[in-house]
Design a protein around this motif. Sequence first.
Motif, PDB file in Angstrom:
ATOM      1  N   ALA A  23       0.759  -1.705  -0.187  1.00  0.00           N
ATOM      2  CA  ALA A  23      -0.199  -0.136   0.171  1.00  0.00           C
ATOM      3  C   ALA A  23       1.155   1.346   0.134  1.00  0.00           C
ATOM      4  CB  ALA A  23      -0.813   0.489   1.331  1.00  0.00           C
ATOM      5  N   SER A  24       2.112   0.877   0.973  1.00  0.00           N
ATOM      6  CA  SER A  24       2.852   2.774   0.649  1.00  0.00           C
ATOM      7  C   SER A  24       3.610   2.120  -0.658  1.00  0.00           C
ATOM      8  CB  SER A  24       3.959   2.179   1.599  1.00  0.00           C
ATOM      9  OG  SER A  24       3.637   2.331   3.243  1.00  0.00           O
ATOM     10  N   TYR A  25       4.178   2.006  -1.070  1.00  0.00           N
ATOM     11  CA  TYR A  25       4.636   1.259  -2.678  1.00  0.00           C
ATOM     12  C   TYR A  25       3.351   2.291  -3.328  1.00  0.00           C
ATOM     13  CZ  TYR A  25       6.854   0.171  -6.864  1.00  0.00           C
ATOM     14  OH  TYR A  25       7.771   0.027  -7.872  1.00  0.00           O
ATOM     15  N   LEU A  26       2.227   1.996  -3.166  1.00  0.00           N
ATOM     16  CA  LEU A  26       1.278   2.335  -4.425  1.00  0.00           C
ATOM     17  C   LEU A  26       1.060   4.012  -4.216  1.00  0.00           C
ATOM     18  CD1 LEU A  26      -1.270  -0.702  -4.416  1.00  0.00           C
ATOM     19  CD2 LEU A  26       0.028   0.161  -6.239  1.00  0.00           C
ATOM     20  N   ASP A  27       1.186   4.284  -2.905  1.00  0.00           N
ATOM     21  CA  ASP A  27       0.893   5.789  -2.584  1.00  0.00           C
ATOM     22  C   ASP A  27       2.104   6.232  -3.092  1.00  0.00           C
ATOM     23  OD1 ASP A  27      -0.625   7.708  -1.217  1.00  0.00           O
ATOM     24  OD2 ASP A  27       0.921   7.265   0.309  1.00  0.00           O
ATOM     25  N   ALA A  28       2.702   5.951  -2.505  1.00  0.00           N
ATOM     26  CA  ALA A  28       4.253   6.768  -3.262  1.00  0.00           C
ATOM     27  C   ALA A  28       4.058   6.450  -4.836  1.00  0.00           C
ATOM     28  CB  ALA A  28       5.679   6.024  -2.870  1.00  0.00           C
ATOM     29  N   GLY A  29       3.960   5.503  -5.500  1.00  0.00           N
ATOM     30  CA  GLY A  29       3.900   5.643  -6.831  1.00  0.00           C
ATOM     31  C   GLY A  29       2.948   6.374  -7.226  1.00  0.00           C
ATOM     32  N   ALA A  30       1.755   6.007  -6.628  1.00  0.00           N
ATOM     33  CA  ALA A  30       0.755   7.349  -7.630  1.00  0.00           C
ATOM     34  C   ALA A  30       1.466   8.840  -7.275  1.00  0.00           C
ATOM     35  CB  ALA A  30      -0.558   7.698  -6.795  1.00  0.00           C
ATOM     36  N   PHE A 143       9.326  -0.979   7.912  1.00  0.00           N
ATOM     37  CA  PHE A 143       9.019  -1.893   6.809  1.00  0.00           C
ATOM     38  C   PHE A 143       8.630  -1.416   4.976  1.00  0.00           C
ATOM     39  CE2 PHE A 143       8.801  -5.399   3.418  1.00  0.00           C
ATOM     40  CZ  PHE A 143      10.032  -5.497   2.811  1.00  0.00           C
ATOM     41  N   SER A 144       7.177  -0.961   5.796  1.00  0.00           N
ATOM     42  CA  SER A 144       6.738  -0.703   5.094  1.00  0.00           C
ATOM     43  C   SER A 144       6.894   1.049   5.033  1.00  0.00           C
ATOM     44  CB  SER A 144       5.014  -0.320   5.403  1.00  0.00           C
ATOM     45  OG  SER A 144       5.361   1.254   6.226  1.00  0.00           O
ATOM     46  N   HIS A 145       7.561   1.879   5.158  1.00  0.00           N
ATOM     47  CA  HIS A 145       8.200   3.384   5.380  1.00  0.00           C
ATOM     48  C   HIS A 145       9.143   2.750   4.038  1.00  0.00           C
ATOM     49  CE1 HIS A 145       8.380   7.084   5.204  1.00  0.00           C
ATOM     50  NE2 HIS A 145       9.324   7.390   5.504  1.00  0.00           N
ATOM     51  N   VAL A 146      10.142   1.749   3.705  1.00  0.00           N
ATOM     52  CA  VAL A 146      10.860   1.685   3.103  1.00  0.00           C
ATOM     53  C   VAL A 146      10.546   1.210   1.493  1.00  0.00           C
ATOM     54  CG1 VAL A 146      12.457  -0.987   2.661  1.00  0.00           C
ATOM     55  CG2 VAL A 146      12.412   0.282   5.187  1.00  0.00           C
ATOM     56  N   LEU A 147       9.589   0.947   1.572  1.00  0.00           N
ATOM     57  CA  LEU A 147       8.752  -0.040   0.830  1.00  0.00           C
ATOM     58  C   LEU A 147       7.618   1.505  -0.030  1.00  0.00           C
ATOM     59  CD1 LEU A 147       6.387  -2.908   1.282  1.00  0.00           C
ATOM     60  CD2 LEU A 147       8.416  -2.711  -0.271  1.00  0.00           C
ATOM     61  N   TRP A 148       7.847   2.512   0.433  1.00  0.00           N
ATOM     62  CA  TRP A 148       7.110   3.654   0.161  1.00  0.00           C
ATOM     63  C   TRP A 148       8.504   4.243  -0.491  1.00  0.00           C
ATOM     64  CZ3 TRP A 148       7.975   8.389  -0.117  1.00  0.00           C
ATOM     65  CH2 TRP A 148       7.174  10.212   0.426  1.00  0.00           C
ATOM     66  N   MET A 149       9.734   4.794   0.122  1.00  0.00           N
ATOM     67  CA  MET A 149      10.686   5.001  -0.392  1.00  0.00           C
ATOM     68  C   MET A 149      11.009   4.026  -1.627  1.00  0.00           C
ATOM     69  SD  MET A 149      12.968   6.617   2.629  1.00  0.00           S
ATOM     70  CE  MET A 149      12.794   4.674   3.292  1.00  0.00           C
TER      71      MET A 149
END
Length: 431
Positions: A23-30, A143-149
Amino acid sequence: MPLIPSTPERRRAWWTAGVAGMASYLDAGAIVTTGTALVLYQEPMDITSAQFGQLSGLLTLMIGLGALIGGNLSDRFGRRRVFTVTVTLYAIGALLLAAAPGVGALYVGILLLGFASGADLPPSLAMIAEAAPEHDEGKMVAFSHVLWMAAIPVVNVFGIIVGDMGAAGARIMYGHLLVVATVVLLLRLRLPESPLWTRHAISIDTGAVDRTSLRRLFSRRWLPTLAGVALFYAITNIVANTHGQFSQYLLVNVVGTDVSTASAVSLIGLGCSLAAALFLMRIVDTRFRMLGFVLGSIAAIIACLVPAVVGISIAAVVIFGVVYGISGIVSGEPMFKVWSQELIPTEHRSTAQGISIAFARAVAAAFGLVTPLIMDYSAELMFLVLAAAILVSGLIGLLWVSRRPQVLRDEKTTIPTGAVPAADSTRASGD
């Protein structure tokens, strides 16, 4: 007392952290994709400056609204049910944006993409924390923040590759989000419902939590915790949002460098932030957490004071980017993610996150309206404002939020991590 998780249970928890944490990856990706893709669409679709601003603002608004609604629905109907729907909406939004024939379709696509992105965050983070083994909750949430970045360099690489392709490049960038969202959807279909949410739903003999429980979130028992967490996140997010959204504006329009140099400076800061996030994962569940938080807050204040005191230059901005890139992780948004899981009970956890995220996005959007004006008047003044914001958020975190009683681990003492009552597991997961 809960059983000590076996190796297979720990592996399942990390699998949940990875799949839900996307979800964090998709948020940053958007966010990052839209910033580049709209530029690529601008000339072929004849997007005006006013429309560009409206589309960018709509994304921010819908992320906040999505978090507010998705969080409450997650507490009422379950983490798995909600984040299965939200990632589906995300994929539909990405598809519309990739195939958009004109500006009108962009409005619809961004509305769906932003809403789904925001609505996906609270249930996903709650799922991670509730499925994690004891004493690993903070690590897995961080770890979710790692995915965000991780999404940022991936999207930037796409931008470099397709940056000269116009509308076709924008379609490819949104196509990347569509592919990732589809894969995440398929993987999430295999996840069971959160054991803590399932237990709570079963304890009241329903398949969903009573909507009137929202009143209890605003009671004397939980309101101080919610207010502290929301204020901490909103104020610390002012700095993070300003750094992320306006760093290139500062470097190009105030310092006078070119876009390529500005991008290289941003990339250096991102690398430092990624290293800091990995470090936070090592200390966040230990007694060194608050020591790291305090030192991080002090370092972040110093980072802001460097350009404020010595003046705006490429060297001063690089120093700020590197030092804040490290310290802002240890004392900023990742700590909000951890505290919002630990300090709020299961029946309110996602709702509280949704309220906090929506409030923080609204504050950031309002501050963003005046940020360029302040920078044009005095960039040094801007960094003083940011230093003051870090000081205030640090004091809120140290003297207010960190002193609230934790509830997540207490909840887990009555149910082994990963255990779901067999008779009700199917109903509670929504299968």
